[in-house]
Write a protein that holds these residues in place. Structure first.
Motif, mmCIF file in Angstrom:
data_model
loop_
_atom_site.group_PDB
_atom_site.id
_atom_site.type_symbol
_atom_site.label_atom_id
_atom_site.label_comp_id
_atom_site.label_asym_id
_atom_site.label_seq_id
_atom_site.Cartn_x
_atom_site.Cartn_y
_atom_site.Cartn_z
ATOM 1 N N GLU A 1 12.477 0.199 -12.982
ATOM 2 C CA GLU A 1 13.190 1.432 -12.642
ATOM 3 C C GLU A 1 12.238 2.617 -12.519
ATOM 4 O OE1 GLU A 1 13.937 -0.577 -15.096
ATOM 5 O OE2 GLU A 1 15.829 -1.487 -14.435
ATOM 6 N N ASN A 2 11.228 2.654 -13.367
ATOM 7 C CA ASN A 2 10.276 3.761 -13.347
ATOM 8 C C ASN A 2 8.962 3.406 -12.667
ATOM 9 O OD1 ASN A 2 11.979 5.556 -14.803
ATOM 10 N ND2 ASN A 2 11.460 4.478 -16.688
ATOM 11 N N SER A 3 8.939 2.270 -11.983
ATOM 12 C CA SER A 3 7.757 1.821 -11.236
ATOM 13 C C SER A 3 6.515 1.753 -12.114
ATOM 14 C CB SER A 3 7.496 2.751 -10.038
ATOM 15 O OG SER A 3 8.569 2.709 -9.133
ATOM 16 N N LEU A 4 6.650 1.056 -13.240
ATOM 17 C CA LEU A 4 5.511 0.838 -14.121
ATOM 18 C C LEU A 4 5.163 -0.641 -14.118
ATOM 19 C CD1 LEU A 4 6.521 2.953 -17.263
ATOM 20 C CD2 LEU A 4 5.189 3.684 -15.280
ATOM 21 N N ALA A 5 3.906 -0.964 -13.850
ATOM 22 C CA ALA A 5 3.462 -2.357 -13.846
ATOM 23 C C ALA A 5 2.206 -2.486 -14.676
ATOM 24 C CB ALA A 5 3.207 -2.840 -12.425
ATOM 25 N N GLY B 1 -2.221 -7.319 -2.954
ATOM 26 C CA GLY B 1 -1.056 -6.776 -3.636
ATOM 27 C C GLY B 1 -1.441 -5.813 -4.743
ATOM 28 N N VAL B 2 -2.464 -6.168 -5.500
ATOM 29 C CA VAL B 2 -2.957 -5.285 -6.561
ATOM 30 C C VAL B 2 -3.491 -3.988 -5.965
ATOM 31 C CG1 VAL B 2 -4.723 -5.022 -8.352
ATOM 32 C CG2 VAL B 2 -3.452 -7.170 -8.158
ATOM 33 N N GLN B 3 -4.189 -4.104 -4.844
ATOM 34 C CA GLN B 3 -4.748 -2.921 -4.175
ATOM 35 C C GLN B 3 -3.638 -1.960 -3.749
ATOM 36 O OE1 GLN B 3 -6.695 -3.493 -0.272
ATOM 37 N NE2 GLN B 3 -8.471 -2.484 -1.168
ATOM 38 N N LEU B 4 -2.580 -2.500 -3.165
ATOM 39 C CA LEU B 4 -1.453 -1.660 -2.752
ATOM 40 C C LEU B 4 -0.792 -0.985 -3.951
ATOM 41 C CD1 LEU B 4 0.225 -3.974 -0.068
ATOM 42 C CD2 LEU B 4 -0.985 -1.813 0.350
ATOM 43 N N ALA B 5 -0.654 -1.742 -5.043
ATOM 44 C CA ALA B 5 -0.045 -1.184 -6.252
ATOM 45 C C ALA B 5 -0.909 -0.072 -6.840
ATOM 46 C CB ALA B 5 0.184 -2.291 -7.277
ATOM 47 N N LEU B 6 -2.227 -0.254 -6.829
ATOM 48 C CA LEU B 6 -3.133 0.778 -7.327
ATOM 49 C C LEU B 6 -3.043 2.042 -6.480
ATOM 50 C CD1 LEU B 6 -6.281 -1.403 -8.103
ATOM 51 C CD2 LEU B 6 -4.917 -0.162 -9.788
ATOM 52 N N ARG B 7 -3.009 1.866 -5.184
ATOM 53 C CA ARG B 7 -2.923 3.022 -4.290
ATOM 54 C C ARG B 7 -1.599 3.753 -4.439
ATOM 55 N NH1 ARG B 7 -5.671 0.241 1.119
ATOM 56 N NH2 ARG B 7 -7.846 0.479 0.420
ATOM 57 N N SER B 8 -0.570 3.014 -4.852
ATOM 58 C CA SER B 8 0.742 3.631 -5.099
ATOM 59 C C SER B 8 0.846 4.198 -6.503
ATOM 60 C CB SER B 8 1.855 2.596 -4.875
ATOM 61 O OG SER B 8 1.851 2.126 -3.543
ATOM 62 N N GLU B 9 -0.221 4.046 -7.295
ATOM 63 C CA GLU B 9 -0.328 4.590 -8.649
ATOM 64 C C GLU B 9 0.805 4.113 -9.560
ATOM 65 O OE1 GLU B 9 -0.708 8.845 -8.315
ATOM 66 O OE2 GLU B 9 -2.768 8.692 -7.587
ATOM 67 N N VAL B 10 1.064 2.808 -9.522
ATOM 68 C CA VAL B 10 2.098 2.237 -10.385
ATOM 69 C C VAL B 10 1.514 1.285 -11.424
ATOM 70 C CG1 VAL B 10 3.860 2.451 -8.586
ATOM 71 C CG2 VAL B 10 2.587 0.290 -8.822
ATOM 72 N N SER C 1 1.178 -5.871 -15.365
ATOM 73 C CA SER C 1 0.867 -7.293 -15.198
ATOM 74 C C SER C 1 1.135 -7.693 -13.757
ATOM 75 C CB SER C 1 1.725 -8.139 -16.145
ATOM 76 O OG SER C 1 3.089 -8.069 -15.755
ATOM 77 N N LEU C 2 0.744 -8.910 -13.396
ATOM 78 C CA LEU C 2 1.028 -9.401 -12.044
ATOM 79 C C LEU C 2 2.518 -9.533 -11.802
ATOM 80 C CD1 LEU C 2 -1.700 -12.160 -11.446
ATOM 81 C CD2 LEU C 2 -1.632 -9.813 -10.567
ATOM 82 N N SER C 3 3.272 -9.974 -12.805
ATOM 83 C CA SER C 3 4.718 -10.101 -12.605
ATOM 84 C C SER C 3 5.363 -8.730 -12.426
ATOM 85 C CB SER C 3 5.365 -10.852 -13.772
ATOM 86 O OG SER C 3 5.208 -10.146 -14.981
ATOM 87 N N GLY C 4 4.823 -7.711 -13.117
ATOM 88 C CA GLY C 4 5.336 -6.359 -12.923
ATOM 89 C C GLY C 4 5.076 -5.861 -11.516
ATOM 90 N N ILE C 5 3.884 -6.141 -10.997
ATOM 91 C CA ILE C 5 3.567 -5.771 -9.612
ATOM 92 C C ILE C 5 4.465 -6.540 -8.645
ATOM 93 C CG2 ILE C 5 1.752 -5.847 -7.844
ATOM 94 C CD1 ILE C 5 -0.287 -5.400 -10.103
ATOM 95 N N ALA C 6 4.725 -7.811 -8.957
ATOM 96 C CA ALA C 6 5.611 -8.629 -8.117
ATOM 97 C C ALA C 6 7.031 -8.089 -8.133
ATOM 98 C CB ALA C 6 5.593 -10.072 -8.600
ATOM 99 N N SER C 7 7.484 -7.608 -9.283
ATOM 100 C CA SER C 7 8.838 -7.050 -9.373
ATOM 101 C C SER C 7 8.993 -5.821 -8.493
ATOM 102 C CB SER C 7 9.160 -6.689 -10.837
ATOM 103 O OG SER C 7 9.187 -7.841 -11.644
ATOM 104 N N LEU C 8 7.890 -5.138 -8.249
ATOM 105 C CA LEU C 8 7.904 -3.981 -7.356
ATOM 106 C C LEU C 8 7.621 -4.383 -5.909
ATOM 107 C CD1 LEU C 8 5.974 -1.523 -9.700
ATOM 108 C CD2 LEU C 8 8.435 -1.549 -9.229
ATOM 109 N N GLU C 9 7.508 -5.700 -5.674
ATOM 110 C CA GLU C 9 7.431 -6.300 -4.327
ATOM 111 C C GLU C 9 6.169 -5.902 -3.559
ATOM 112 O OE1 GLU C 9 11.128 -5.376 -2.401
ATOM 113 O OE2 GLU C 9 12.274 -6.769 -3.672
ATOM 114 N N PHE C 10 5.029 -5.982 -4.223
ATOM 115 C CA PHE C 10 3.766 -5.675 -3.547
ATOM 116 C C PHE C 10 3.085 -6.914 -2.980
ATOM 117 C CE2 PHE C 10 4.131 -1.735 -5.995
ATOM 118 C CZ PHE C 10 3.753 -0.803 -5.041
#
Length: 213
Positions: free
Chosen positions: A68-72, A48-57, A74-83
């Motif tokens: 709303e602005n796809s900023l994460a 999940g972290v890898q996908l979030a990094l590749r999506s540059e969020v 923390s892990l919960s922030g990445i989870a909120s973006l459903e990675f």
């Protein structure tokens, strides 16, 4: 008959190994099962972290999270973006500790915790910066086997990652070279490589993808 004798020798040898290692087959089997679940949990979070990094969020901790602005940050922030898988997303979003995942495989209590380690300053978010995952198995039901489990997990993952087996918290982000190797591990303390706590820096996480603007 020779095949039967050979089979008996193999079985007896395996039993002797199990008893010598743990004093019984039950502990050995349980330890192997726990290790498998631990690695699965680590890989789920890593993916999940890898996908979030590749999506540059993923941003360093100087930024403020915003779904709303796809900023994460923390892990919960990445989870909120459903990675992550849905169950992990829900657990992280509901967790009072926003940057720590309590592994579902072990009852989502304090038995195993995974925490995202990010550089805390803009200077750390350079071309070689990678996030790490701090693993804590020193509490709950895993505490008894934490030394064995730490060694086994590190043995399985050390070809894929740089691992700071001395880490006892998420503080002290380690500098990495361009090959993803740790340039300075945390100072060792007595038994720190057998306490069930360590930080993993996976080498296939994209470099320089932690944003700071």
């Amino acid at each position: 008959m020779p095949q039967l004798i050979a089979m008996v020798i193999v079985v007896v040898g395996a039993m002797i190994y199990m008893f010598q290692t743990f004093g019984g087959t039950g502990d050995k089997i349980e330890g192997i099962a726990q290790k498998s679940s631990i690695i699965t949990e680590i890989n789920n979070i890593k993916s999940g972290v890898q996908l979030a990094l590749r999506s540059e969020v993923v941003y360093n901790t100087s930024e403020t999270e915003s779904v709303e602005n796809s900023l994460a940050t923390s892990l919960s922030g990445i989870a909120s973006l459903e990675f992550f898988p849905e169950q992990i997303n829900n657990q992280l979003i509901d967790n009072a500790v926003t940057n720590t995942y309590n592994a579902i495989s072990f009852g989502a209590s304090d038995n195993m915790e995974i925490t995202l380690v990010l550089p805390s300053t803009d200077a750390a978010a350079d071309e070689s910066a990678r996030p790490g995952l701090f693993i804590d198995m020193s509490k709950g039901n895993l505490a008894t086997n934490s030394g064995f489990l730490e060694k086994q997990v590190i043995n399985d993952l050390e070809s894929l990652a740089s691992i700071d087996e001395h880490a006892i918290s998420t503080t002290g982000y380690n500098a990495l070279d361009n090959d993803g190797d740790i340039t300075a591990k945390t100072a060792a303390s007595t038994g720190s490589d057998l306490d069930g706590m360590f930080t993993i820096y996976f080498k296939d996480l994209p470099r320089g993808s932690i944003r700071s603007e």
